[in-house]
Write a protein that holds these residues in place. Structure first.
Motif, PDB file in Angstrom:
ATOM      1  N   UNK A 108       0.882  -1.312  -0.026  1.00  0.00           N
ATOM      2  CA  UNK A 108      -0.021   0.052   0.012  1.00  0.00           C
ATOM      3  C   UNK A 108       0.741   1.200  -0.123  1.00  0.00           C
ATOM      4  N   UNK A 109       0.077   2.333   0.306  1.00  0.00           N
ATOM      5  CA  UNK A 109       0.652   3.793   0.181  1.00  0.00           C
ATOM      6  C   UNK A 109       1.097   4.113   1.588  1.00  0.00           C
ATOM      7  N   UNK A 110       2.404   4.520   1.619  1.00  0.00           N
ATOM      8  CA  UNK A 110       2.840   4.655   3.286  1.00  0.00           C
ATOM      9  C   UNK A 110       2.611   6.147   3.595  1.00  0.00           C
ATOM     10  N   UNK A 111       2.461   6.198   4.913  1.00  0.00           N
ATOM     11  CA  UNK A 111       2.144   7.847   5.582  1.00  0.00           C
ATOM     12  C   UNK A 111       3.475   8.609   5.326  1.00  0.00           C
ATOM     13  N   UNK A 112       3.296   9.761   4.837  1.00  0.00           N
ATOM     14  CA  UNK A 112       4.440  10.612   4.716  1.00  0.00           C
ATOM     15  C   UNK A 112       4.356  11.582   5.436  1.00  0.00           C
ATOM     16  N   UNK A 113       3.620  11.975   6.290  1.00  0.00           N
ATOM     17  CA  UNK A 113       3.577  12.985   7.237  1.00  0.00           C
ATOM     18  C   UNK A 113       4.028  12.839   8.592  1.00  0.00           C
ATOM     19  N   UNK A 114       5.132  13.496   8.996  1.00  0.00           N
ATOM     20  CA  UNK A 114       5.950  13.405  10.020  1.00  0.00           C
ATOM     21  C   UNK A 114       5.220  13.315  11.226  1.00  0.00           C
ATOM     22  N   UNK A 115       4.245  14.305  11.640  1.00  0.00           N
ATOM     23  CA  UNK A 115       3.529  14.189  12.729  1.00  0.00           C
ATOM     24  C   UNK A 115       2.600  13.195  12.886  1.00  0.00           C
ATOM     25  N   UNK A 116       1.945  12.804  11.866  1.00  0.00           N
ATOM     26  CA  UNK A 116       1.229  11.702  11.755  1.00  0.00           C
ATOM     27  C   UNK A 116       1.781  10.316  12.258  1.00  0.00           C
ATOM     28  N   UNK A 117       3.091  10.069  11.649  1.00  0.00           N
ATOM     29  CA  UNK A 117       3.718   9.081  12.045  1.00  0.00           C
ATOM     30  C   UNK A 117       4.344   8.855  13.573  1.00  0.00           C
ATOM     31  N   UNK A 118       4.516  10.205  13.964  1.00  0.00           N
ATOM     32  CA  UNK A 118       5.032  10.286  15.505  1.00  0.00           C
ATOM     33  C   UNK A 118       3.655   9.912  16.257  1.00  0.00           C
ATOM     34  N   UNK A 119       2.411  10.442  15.928  1.00  0.00           N
ATOM     35  CA  UNK A 119       1.561   9.766  16.720  1.00  0.00           C
ATOM     36  C   UNK A 119       1.035   8.593  16.659  1.00  0.00           C
ATOM     37  N   UNK A 120       1.134   8.057  15.609  1.00  0.00           N
ATOM     38  CA  UNK A 120       0.972   6.502  15.372  1.00  0.00           C
ATOM     39  C   UNK A 120       2.050   5.368  16.241  1.00  0.00           C
ATOM     40  N   UNK A 121       3.205   6.094  16.283  1.00  0.00           N
ATOM     41  CA  UNK A 121       4.118   5.323  16.924  1.00  0.00           C
ATOM     42  C   UNK A 121       3.936   5.266  18.298  1.00  0.00           C
ATOM     43  N   UNK A 122       3.446   6.521  18.962  1.00  0.00           N
ATOM     44  CA  UNK A 122       3.012   6.588  20.214  1.00  0.00           C
ATOM     45  C   UNK A 122       1.870   5.722  20.543  1.00  0.00           C
ATOM     46  N   UNK A 123       0.738   5.754  19.472  1.00  0.00           N
ATOM     47  CA  UNK A 123      -0.560   5.265  19.697  1.00  0.00           C
ATOM     48  C   UNK A 123      -0.283   3.502  19.816  1.00  0.00           C
ATOM     49  N   UNK A 124       0.579   3.164  19.193  1.00  0.00           N
ATOM     50  CA  UNK A 124       1.177   1.811  18.848  1.00  0.00           C
ATOM     51  C   UNK A 124       1.991   1.360  20.169  1.00  0.00           C
ATOM     52  N   UNK A 125       2.264   2.308  20.969  1.00  0.00           N
ATOM     53  CA  UNK A 125       3.298   1.783  22.003  1.00  0.00           C
ATOM     54  C   UNK A 125       4.642   1.308  21.342  1.00  0.00           C
ATOM     55  N   UNK A 126       5.157   1.913  20.336  1.00  0.00           N
ATOM     56  CA  UNK A 126       6.581   1.300  19.931  1.00  0.00           C
ATOM     57  C   UNK A 126       7.633   2.452  20.448  1.00  0.00           C
ATOM     58  N   UNK A 127       8.626   1.968  20.565  1.00  0.00           N
ATOM     59  CA  UNK A 127       9.677   3.034  21.050  1.00  0.00           C
ATOM     60  C   UNK A 127      10.195   3.848  19.893  1.00  0.00           C
ATOM     61  N   UNK A 128       9.925   5.182  20.109  1.00  0.00           N
ATOM     62  CA  UNK A 128      10.289   6.310  19.244  1.00  0.00           C
ATOM     63  C   UNK A 128      11.744   6.310  18.650  1.00  0.00           C
ATOM     64  N   UNK A 129      12.680   6.098  19.922  1.00  0.00           N
ATOM     65  CA  UNK A 129      14.082   6.137  19.582  1.00  0.00           C
ATOM     66  C   UNK A 129      14.421   4.989  18.323  1.00  0.00           C
ATOM     67  N   UNK A 130      13.830   4.060  18.310  1.00  0.00           N
ATOM     68  CA  UNK A 130      14.224   2.936  17.375  1.00  0.00           C
ATOM     69  C   UNK A 130      13.760   3.397  15.929  1.00  0.00           C
ATOM     70  N   UNK A 131      12.732   4.449  15.965  1.00  0.00           N
ATOM     71  CA  UNK A 131      12.261   4.904  14.609  1.00  0.00           C
ATOM     72  C   UNK A 131      12.716   6.155  14.156  1.00  0.00           C
TER      73      UNK A 131
END
Length: 444
Positions: free
Chosen positions: A372-395
């Motif tokens: 599929x198509x990937x998200x290109x918006x920085x803030x959206x991805x930051x929110x997604x990483x937080x929402x999925x409880x992923x470690x942001x430093x790894x990304x």
RNA sequence: UCCUGAGUAGCUCAAUGGCAGAGCAUUCGGCUGUUAACCGAAGGGUUGUAGGUUCGAGUCCUACCUCAGGAGCCA
């Protein structure tokens, strides 16, 4: 360095002929180096069938036409004994394959001990325990040759369409899509490492560098899956295209699958016939593939009386039901964002949906492609990483791709073994790889 | 992890609670066109493991082990 393929130079220097080339040697005396596949005798006449990896050739040994020691040697042959045979090639309708060899000499390289895999039926456990020998059998041999053709077609397709091969790492520092199904590797001092479950995130980096990139390599999933569609270790090809949208990537997946199927049909027809494959099923893989939205697919399930709850992902029986309505692969797009990976781009027309697509193969082979198509918006991805409880430093490196010239981009992954199983029409994916790794099997 | 099914000769499988069997493979013999060749003979068993019921268990009961198919999850 010798080149085995260019102009056949390597082959010509060898003092042997391969059985697949036998038709070009009618009337000549040639040498075949191989193994005894089967043997039948009739008094003064012996019919050893020799396989050499490229094919099987029936030989004829007539007692009065060979030296006594050759005749005696034939009496000692056991299944899978290795032999070098010399003789004249002749076309004969009585021989399987249409050609046979009148043997003038036979040299025994090694007499095999009693071979466990007899020309009768065997069960899956026994065959999988003897996978290292099972691959010599006619059907497995044909499947591996189809696999080779699929992989060659995959590479040729991308190589000739402007893609650059840029393989992604096997050791990765974090999950692409959650940590539940990762294999942990205890080696690196500083941090935990895992075996890759997808090259996806790295492909986005190489696509930004190369425009069109693809990765092809092994993938590992520690899922407790135990079905005919799952392997613990499988091979995946993953193209990624900068500036591509969902529609672009669906066009690519469609064109790509048609190319692979056409190449298998063109180059591996004898193998498909050995496997008893219904060729019309492969000939039906033609553009355009039907494209339906998740909502449309969900309606089909409900109207068809399937036990399905709207909003959830499709189960294997759901996929089979949907694909059974079409004679070719069907592309299902715009799934609920909640059931898809964090990096999927939301549909601007309906943000509860993600711009992802699954390609469902017919005949119950299930999902062969997901992308599929990937998200290109920085803030959206930051929110997604937080929402999925992923470690942001790894990304952090992944988010850099959105800081430095973010563009729309899309891609997909195809499981090679699922594709091979589909092309071959075989029941179980484990036969589509030389040495399958499944949840309870790591040997041989 | 859960559900279902199966474990008997090297392999694939039979055997109503009552003598452990067949085909293939192996070994020996026969056959000048075999096609998973065929014909004759021989050897080959701790019935997955441990308990239990019974005069008697491959068969019935319990637990465990192994394998297969499916679900969830995914390509």
């Amino acid at each position: 360095m010798r080149n085995a393929s260019r102009d056949g130079q390597f082959r010509d220097r060898m003092t042997q002929t391969y059985i697949e080339d036998i038709a070009r040697h009618v009337g000549e005396t040639i040498v075949i180096k191989g193994w005894l596949y089967n043997i039948r005798s009739s008094g003064k006449l012996i019919f050893p069938q020799i396989r050499d990896g490229s094919g099987i050739l029936q030989c004829v040994v007539f007692k009065k036409a060979v030296p006594e020691e050759v005749w005696d040697a034939c009496q000692t042959l056991t299944q899978e004994s290795s032999v070098i045979v010399t003789g004249a090639v002749r076309a004969d309708d009585r021989a399987p394959g249409g050609f046979e060899m009148d043997v003038t000499n036979l040299e025994v390289v090694s007499i095999a001990e009693p071979y466990p895999i007899t020309p009768k039926e065997h069960g899956p456990e026994f065959l999988l325990d003897h996978r290292h020998l099972w691959i010599r059998s006619k059907l497995q041999h044909a499947i591996l040759r189809v696999r080779h053709e699929v992989i060659r077609a995959v590479r040729d397709y991308f190589d000739s369409n402007g893609f650059i091969l840029a393989d992604t790492p096997i050791f990765t520092p974090a999950a692409c899509e959650g940590t539940t199904s990762l294999f942990e590797v205890n080696y690196f001092d500083d941090e935990k490492a895992y075996l890759t479950q997808s090259g996806q995130l790295y492909n986005e980096a190489t696509a930004a560098a190369l425009g069109r990139a693809y990765a092809f390599g092994p993938t590992f999933r520690a899922e407790k899956s135990k079905t005919r569609r799952h392997l613990t270790e499988f091979w995946m090809v993953e193209p990624e295209v900068a500036y591509a949208t969902l529609d672009d990537i669906m066009d690519l997946a469609e064109d790509f699958l048609c190319f692979v199927a056409a190449r298998v049909l063109a180059n591996r027809r004898p193998e498909l016939e050995t496997l008893g494959r219904d060729l019309s099923k492969l000939e039906a893989i033609q553009k355009p593939f039907p494209r339906i939205s998740y909502d449309e697919a969900a309606r089909m399930l409900v109207d068809g009386g399937q036990a399905f709850e709207y909003g959830g992902d499709f189960g294997a029986p759901d996929e089979t039901f949907i694909s059974s309505k079409f004679d070719r692969p069907v592309m299902v797009h715009r799934y609920p964002a909640a059931v898809k990976a964090f990096y999927m781009k939301p549909d601007p027309m309906d943000p509860t949906k993600a711009l992802g697509v699954d390609v469902l193969a017919p005949e119950g082979y299930g999902e062969v492609i997901g992308g599929g198509e990937r998200a290109s918006d920085l803030q959206f991805l930051r929110d997604q990483i937080a929402r999925h409880e992923l470690p942001e430093e790894a990304f952090d490196w992944y988010l850099d791709l959105r800081k430095y010239g973010s563009v729309p981009h899309a891609g997909f992954g195809m499981g090679i073994e699922r594709c091979v199983a589909w092309m071959c029409g075989i029941e179980h994916i484990r036969e589509a790889i030389p040495f399958p790794r499944t949840i309870y099997r790591t040997k041989p």
